[in-house]
Design a protein around this motif. Sequence first.
Motif, PDB file in Angstrom:
ATOM      1  N   TYR A  21       0.877  -1.168   0.000  1.00 31.28           N
ATOM      2  CA  TYR A  21       0.000   0.000   0.000  1.00 31.28           C
ATOM      3  C   TYR A  21       0.910   1.212   0.000  1.00 31.28           C
ATOM      4  O   TYR A  21       2.106   1.104   0.263  1.00 31.28           O
ATOM      5  CB  TYR A  21      -0.897  -0.011   1.245  1.00 31.28           C
ATOM      6  N   HIS A  22       0.346   2.376  -0.306  1.00 34.38           N
ATOM      7  CA  HIS A  22       1.221   3.552  -0.346  1.00 34.38           C
ATOM      8  C   HIS A  22       1.793   3.834   1.048  1.00 34.38           C
ATOM      9  O   HIS A  22       1.083   3.763   2.046  1.00 34.38           O
ATOM     10  CB  HIS A  22       0.485   4.782  -0.877  1.00 34.38           C
ATOM     11  N   PRO A  23       3.100   4.107   1.107  1.00 35.13           N
ATOM     12  CA  PRO A  23       3.711   4.403   2.410  1.00 35.13           C
ATOM     13  C   PRO A  23       3.448   5.862   2.805  1.00 35.13           C
ATOM     14  O   PRO A  23       3.778   6.784   2.077  1.00 35.13           O
ATOM     15  CB  PRO A  23       5.201   4.159   2.167  1.00 35.13           C
ATOM     16  N   ASP A  24       2.815   6.047   3.957  1.00 33.63           N
ATOM     17  CA  ASP A  24       2.580   7.408   4.433  1.00 33.63           C
ATOM     18  C   ASP A  24       3.834   8.025   5.029  1.00 33.63           C
ATOM     19  O   ASP A  24       3.905   9.231   5.223  1.00 33.63           O
ATOM     20  CB  ASP A  24       1.473   7.422   5.486  1.00 33.63           C
ATOM     21  N   SER A  25       4.823   7.189   5.341  1.00 27.84           N
ATOM     22  CA  SER A  25       6.011   7.695   6.006  1.00 27.84           C
ATOM     23  C   SER A  25       7.196   6.826   5.617  1.00 27.84           C
ATOM     24  O   SER A  25       7.090   5.599   5.584  1.00 27.84           O
ATOM     25  CB  SER A  25       5.808   7.661   7.527  1.00 27.84           C
ATOM     26  N   LEU A  33      20.325   2.830   4.466  1.00 31.44           N
ATOM     27  CA  LEU A  33      19.175   2.094   4.977  1.00 31.44           C
ATOM     28  C   LEU A  33      17.979   3.030   5.103  1.00 31.44           C
ATOM     29  O   LEU A  33      18.116   4.171   5.570  1.00 31.44           O
ATOM     30  CB  LEU A  33      19.467   1.479   6.351  1.00 31.44           C
ATOM     31  N   VAL A  34      16.809   2.558   4.704  1.00 30.78           N
ATOM     32  CA  VAL A  34      15.583   3.342   4.815  1.00 30.78           C
ATOM     33  C   VAL A  34      14.461   2.413   5.261  1.00 30.78           C
ATOM     34  O   VAL A  34      14.478   1.205   4.981  1.00 30.78           O
ATOM     35  CB  VAL A  34      15.245   4.028   3.465  1.00 30.78           C
ATOM     36  N   VAL A  35      13.487   2.959   5.987  1.00 35.21           N
ATOM     37  CA  VAL A  35      12.347   2.179   6.455  1.00 35.21           C
ATOM     38  C   VAL A  35      11.068   2.898   6.050  1.00 35.21           C
ATOM     39  O   VAL A  35      11.003   4.131   6.045  1.00 35.21           O
ATOM     40  CB  VAL A  35      12.399   1.977   7.987  1.00 35.21           C
ATOM     41  N   ALA A  36      10.047   2.117   5.697  1.00 40.19           N
ATOM     42  CA  ALA A  36       8.754   2.671   5.294  1.00 40.19           C
ATOM     43  C   ALA A  36       7.654   2.063   6.145  1.00 40.19           C
ATOM     44  O   ALA A  36       7.675   0.856   6.453  1.00 40.19           O
ATOM     45  CB  ALA A  36       8.479   2.395   3.824  1.00 40.19           C
TER      46      ALA A  36
END
Length: 289
Positions: A21-25, A33-36
């Motif tokens: 689903y679209h990541p709001d954040s 490194l990145v987190v959604a």
Amino acid sequence: MALHQFEGRGSRLLDRQPLAYHPDSAKWLSDDLVVAAVENAGSLDFFRIENGRMVRVHQAHVGFAPRDVILVSASQGHYKLLATPYSGKDVAWVDWYEDNRQAASVKRTRWCEAPWHPVGVIQLPGASGGGTAAACLDDRKVVAVSETDPLAAPRVLASFDAVARQVRPSPSGQWLYVALETGGRNARIHMQTGELQWIASPLTGSVAVAPLADDLVAWGEDGKLYLQRLDPEGRVLETRWIKTSGFSTGLQLIDLDGDGERDMVVLNSADAVVDVIYGPLWDRAVQRL
């Protein structure tokens, strides 16, 4: 989720990766490194940047549909995060190790109804240290927990008769600004004394906030930002305007082009355009009589 690289005042798309689903954040944990926060998956999805592409390395399920995620602390490949829901009262504190030597540890606590857009603060009223604060959309209040006991029940810093949409601290930490979506005014909380000051809005209110200084603040609304210079009592000395491309619900201050001036990245929830407004922002804004 899309990965863009900025070079001066230009950008190029490096990669796109599908999510449930679209990541709001989405938040950076380190340079690679990145987190959604992914609502429909009920998860935090971790990606490593490898040769300009995003490679998923872990998925941590938090037990609800997360709208926001923030990085609380990072040390030697150990990351502590906070995820908050689109709706509901539970938040999740997540411990994750970069080398995946163990599955992510998730501890849920109860805050308030719809605690949106949490943020770290360096000071809390009546306390010696900082913590984490959030606006409770449906409970119409601002809450916070101390960094010394994040699993404790949150303190209520202020309550409102209008929808509290977002909080952000001023650069020094002296004020916590509160975007109130309705009611024709916004607010700020003094983070030493707990004093609440009301700030007159030229519109219904605002849905996002980004303080540029202790007494200079930008507010996001539908198709526009408005910047206000305030006196020590919160009275508006001057208001200036910047046009945006949509419903401006996300504001980030960062020097994108490396010229020493902070720029504004504006995420618009009702348009396919991200606005980048290059600083100096107050000088670029126009006065509307």
